[in-house]
Scaffold this motif. Structure first.
Motif, PDB file in Angstrom:
ATOM      1  N   ASN A  24      80.811 -47.822  54.298  1.00  0.00           N
ATOM      2  CA  ASN A  24      80.134 -49.150  53.762  1.00  0.00           C
ATOM      3  C   ASN A  24      80.982 -50.493  53.761  1.00  0.00           C
ATOM      4  OD1 ASN A  24      77.587 -50.512  54.356  1.00  0.00           O
ATOM      5  ND2 ASN A  24      77.135 -50.486  52.146  1.00  0.00           N
ATOM      6  N   ARG A  25      82.266 -50.064  53.090  1.00  0.00           N
ATOM      7  CA  ARG A  25      83.261 -51.236  52.824  1.00  0.00           C
ATOM      8  C   ARG A  25      83.779 -51.732  53.980  1.00  0.00           C
ATOM      9  NH1 ARG A  25      84.929 -50.078  47.304  1.00  0.00           N
ATOM     10  NH2 ARG A  25      83.171 -48.751  46.556  1.00  0.00           N
ATOM     11  N   ARG A  26      84.433 -52.979  53.922  1.00  0.00           N
ATOM     12  CA  ARG A  26      84.997 -53.692  54.837  1.00  0.00           C
ATOM     13  C   ARG A  26      86.526 -53.266  54.907  1.00  0.00           C
ATOM     14  NH1 ARG A  26      81.588 -57.659  53.438  1.00  0.00           N
ATOM     15  NH2 ARG A  26      79.729 -57.617  54.636  1.00  0.00           N
ATOM     16  N   PHE A  27      87.202 -52.849  55.826  1.00  0.00           N
ATOM     17  CA  PHE A  27      88.523 -52.451  55.920  1.00  0.00           C
ATOM     18  C   PHE A  27      88.819 -52.532  57.498  1.00  0.00           C
ATOM     19  CE2 PHE A  27      86.411 -48.551  55.610  1.00  0.00           C
ATOM     20  CZ  PHE A  27      86.725 -47.573  56.771  1.00  0.00           C
ATOM     21  N   LYS A  31      87.662 -49.920  60.849  1.00  0.00           N
ATOM     22  CA  LYS A  31      86.552 -49.170  60.601  1.00  0.00           C
ATOM     23  C   LYS A  31      85.592 -48.442  61.373  1.00  0.00           C
ATOM     24  CE  LYS A  31      82.651 -51.744  58.991  1.00  0.00           C
ATOM     25  NZ  LYS A  31      81.878 -52.531  58.233  1.00  0.00           N
ATOM     26  N   ASP A  43      73.441 -57.846  50.059  1.00  0.00           N
ATOM     27  CA  ASP A  43      74.536 -58.176  49.016  1.00  0.00           C
ATOM     28  C   ASP A  43      74.088 -58.732  47.841  1.00  0.00           C
ATOM     29  OD1 ASP A  43      76.426 -56.507  50.499  1.00  0.00           O
ATOM     30  OD2 ASP A  43      77.145 -58.337  51.674  1.00  0.00           O
ATOM     31  N   GLN A  52      79.174 -44.232  51.522  1.00  0.00           N
ATOM     32  CA  GLN A  52      79.662 -45.322  50.580  1.00  0.00           C
ATOM     33  C   GLN A  52      81.158 -45.977  50.999  1.00  0.00           C
ATOM     34  OE1 GLN A  52      78.712 -46.991  48.088  1.00  0.00           O
ATOM     35  NE2 GLN A  52      76.997 -45.731  47.099  1.00  0.00           N
ATOM     36  N   ARG A  66      80.716 -50.418  38.431  1.00  0.00           N
ATOM     37  CA  ARG A  66      80.284 -50.014  39.784  1.00  0.00           C
ATOM     38  C   ARG A  66      79.352 -48.920  39.529  1.00  0.00           C
ATOM     39  NH1 ARG A  66      85.416 -49.007  43.121  1.00  0.00           N
ATOM     40  NH2 ARG A  66      86.022 -50.838  43.766  1.00  0.00           N
TER      41      ARG A  66
END
Lengths: 290, 425
Positions: free
Chosen positions: A93-96, A99, A184, A90, A197
């Motif tokens: 899987n985020r954008r930062f 990464k 998405d 999880q 969430r």
């Protein structure tokens, strides 16, 4: 058309023969050996004794202990790895920024060979000059050295800890692949319908991730049931036989006591258990798809 | 198209070359492979191999470095020999293996290549471990016995002499540890992980209490006064803190490292530690001394030096049994053993070598170890043949159970006795 098919068969034959030789032959040989009487050679003087080896194994406390250890180890580590792997996936899987780097770092424990891992941890767990005891005593959390790998049942927990540390990242990688197939728009639609969430995770992520979860749990379960390098290098199955797994027991029976027949029986029992678990998983997977 | 033909021809030529190459290399030289542990023989191996290649003549010898952990190298041999692999030709075997390997038909009898006179030059008690039904299956290479190493500086500080009895040792260890008031200092360390070394350790205690694994009639005799006294003493050392709890995870080298870090008064392990402990960069180089393993009060005539060590044997399916035997003869000769002692500190298997002027002068440690072998005894591997590995495993498990407090010493010995009776039939 037909001719092309025949050519295909010809092309496949060598590969099939090789597979039969390196895969089928050893399996059959192991099954045959498991029904034979122990002798000084595995090639000559075969004597069929039916299920005697299996009966002897089931009456051997050490084998039962190894079986229980293996099942206990699997039952604790696989769910833990799933939970931690899910969290990691999880997060990844985020954008930062950075990464790619973080993903690589997470994979690091998995990329290290298990044997190397085990040796590294053996030093850190060492009760006299290990890292953990030094840190815990210096920080005042402990007053006495803990014998991480030399006490029952602490050694088993230490071993589980190393296994979870190493394979959670593998779990995370498989689950991450699954997460990326979830479009998405579903989350967008969900948020329009007022999901938060947790509800999004519960009603969108989990159901769609189900096949990935089942596959990764299946792979890990099979792996955990066969664990060998970890106890072999970390604890040597000790203290006593409290961390001896089925694979380690079979290895010792074959290579230290040179009893190929009894060891083969142990392997066949292990094989049957893994087979049964795998079939159960696959049945669940099929049901979900239907 | 031409390119492809060219490539095809090139490959063909290459294949032909590869096929003929081994044939070219194969003149009249016999190719031998010797498998010895890298630490076990270390720097002495290449020197001796080269010297013996020249002396025997007509042989090319390749050194296959294997693990020094006996169980690991044993696994390799089991794989090779059950598959009847002709390689390695020459193998280093632990003193407890020859009976077992000979019974399985893995190693060849080689006494005919030596003759009685030549065989008589080796320590008889050690050679006996390789003799089955009048045949000799292996030749002693070096001894690795268990000795008691101690910190002479600490003992002197408290006015002690090297201990001869366990009662003394325990009293001295307690006094020194209490006096030094250093929480990192342990009294006694050894290898009490569940390994062969643990069985050897208990055997030394057991013999020192007047015990004998098999009595004069050949009956198992472990569940008796000596057995209980030895195991109770070991458990007591753990309980009183003379031995740290971590001793239960120690293998020989773990214990050696701790002792070398000035963190123990007594160390009971094999003599391979002598070289690292006395090396120039070792903090205890000047303080370490050794003596024979103690006995219990009133049992001073007992043998307490457990011998281990390695022999060389020839693979029964080797294509060059005779050349291999000749090579072994050179590799274990008087001169070779002197060299092995000087280069690697190996303890000789020929009594004569201990008195060699070069050894006395340049390797006084090795010469001094010789005195402890007056009290040498071997493990019960010769009498038990193929059953030995399982008997040792049973003993290791039951001794561990008592040390971990899972069973009383009495119970552990009774259980061990029952299981061994079953294995021996």
């Amino acid at each position: 058309m037909k001719q092309a098919n025949r050519a295909g068969v010809y092309f496949l034959t060598p590969a099939l023969l090789i597979i039969a030789f390196v895969l089928l032959f050893p399996i059959i040989q192991t099954i045959v050996l498991s029904f034979g009487k122990n002798s000084t050679s595995i090639f000559i003087g075969y004597e069929y004794i039916g299920l005697a080896n299996y009966r002897r194994l089931l009456a051997t406390p050490r084998f039962i202990t190894a079986l229980n250890n293996t099942l206990f180890f699997t039952a604790v580590t696989v769910p833990l790895e799933l939970c931690i792997g899910l969290l990691l996936a999880q997060a990844l899987n985020r954008r930062f920024r950075g990464k790619g780097l973080v993903r690589m770092a997470v994979l690091f424990p998995w990329a290290l060979p298990t044997a190397l891992n085990a040796l590294m941890w053996r030093w850190m767990f060492n009760s006299e000059f290990g890292l953990f005891n030094a840190m815990l005593i210096d920080s005042g959390l402990l007053t006495e050295r803990v014998n991480w790998l030399g006490a029952i049942p602490l050694a088993m927990y230490s071993m589980m800890f190393v296994s979870v540390w190493k394979t959670s990242s593998f779990m995370a990688l498989l689950l991450l692949a699954g997460l990326q197939t979830i479009p998405d728009d579903l989350y967008e639609a969900g948020s329009v319908d007022g999901s938060n969430r947790w509800t999004a995770f519960r009603h969108i992520t989990l159901p769609l991730l189900r096949p990935a979860i089942l596959v990764s749990v299946l792979l890990r379960t099979m792996d955990a049931m066969r664990t060998f390098e970890l106890p072999f290098n970390l604890t040597d199955g000790g203290p006593l036989t409290s961390t001896e797994t089925l694979s380690l027991y079979a290895y010792r029976t074959i290579f230290q006591y040179v009893n190929f027949n009894l060891g083969s029986s142990a392997i066949i029992i292990q094989f049957i258990i893994i087979m049964a678990i795998s079939l159960a998983y696959i049945a669940t997977l099929r049901r979900g798809q239907a | 198209m031409t390119n492809r033909t060219c490539l095809f021809r090139f490959t063909l030529v290459l294949l032909c070359l590869m096929l003929t190459m081994p044939a070219l290399a194969q003149d009249d030289m016999a190719e031998l492979t010797i498998s010895i542990g890298a630490r076990g023989f270390g720097d002495a191996a290449p020197v001796l191999i080269e010297a013996c290649e020249a002396e025997v003549g007509g042989i090319n010898v390749e050194w296959e470095r294997i693990s020094d952990v006996p169980n690991e190298s044993r696994s390799i041999y089991v794989t090779n020999f059950t598959a009847r692999n002709p390689k390695p030709d020459i193998i280093a075997v632990d003193v407890i293996w020859p009976g077992d390997f000979a019974a399985r038909g893995w190693i060849a009898p080689i006494e005919d290549y030596f003759g009685e006179e030549a065989l008589a030059e080796y320590i008889p008690g050690f050679l006996a471990a390789a003799q089955v039904d009048g045949s000799t299956y292996a030749i002693p290479l070096y001894i690795d016995g268990i000795h008691l190493f101690y910190r002479a500086d600490l003992l002197e500080k408290y006015g002690f002499e090297a201990p001869t009895t366990w009662e003394d040792l325990i009293m001295q260890a307690e006094t020194v540890v209490e006096g030094e008031a250093n929480p990192d200092l342990s009294g006694f360390i050894s290898m009490w992980a569940k390994i062969e070394g643990l069985f050897m350790n208990w055997l030394a205690f057991f013999q020192g209490a007047g015990g004998n694994f098999f009595d004069a009639d050949g009956n198992l005799a472990i569940n008796n006064e000596a057995g209980i006294k030895s195991l109770t003493t070991m458990v007591g050392m753990l309980e009183s803190g003379v031995a740290p709890e971590s001793i239960l995870t120690f293998r020989p080298n773990d214990a050696r490292v701790l002792f070398q870090q000035e963190r123990a008064v007594f160390l009971m392990v094999q003599d391979f530690v002598l070289a690292p402990l006395t090396a120039d960069d070792s903090p205890v180089a000047d303080a370490v001394q050794f003596t024979r393993v103690p006995y219990f009060e009133g049992k001073d005539m007992t043998n307490t030096t457990v011998i281990g060590g390695f022999l060389l044997a020839v693979n029964k399916h080797s294509e060059n049994v005779e050349a291999a035997a000749n090579f072994i003869q050179c590799f274990t000769s008087y001169e070779s053993q002197v060299q092995a002692s000087l280069i690697q500190g190996k303890v000789p298997t020929r009594p004569a070598v201990y008195d060699d002027a070069r050894i006395v002068e340049d390797a006084p440690g090795v010469a001094a170890l010789g005195a402890n072998f007056v009290y040498a005894f071997a493990r019960p591997s010769a009498n038990t043949g193929t059953a030995y590995p399982e008997i040792s495993e049973i003993m290791q498990t039951e001794i561990s159970a008592a040390l971990l407090g899972e069973k009383t010493p009495e119970q552990a010995l009774a259980d061990a006795e029952a299981q061994i009776m079953m294995v021996m039939g």
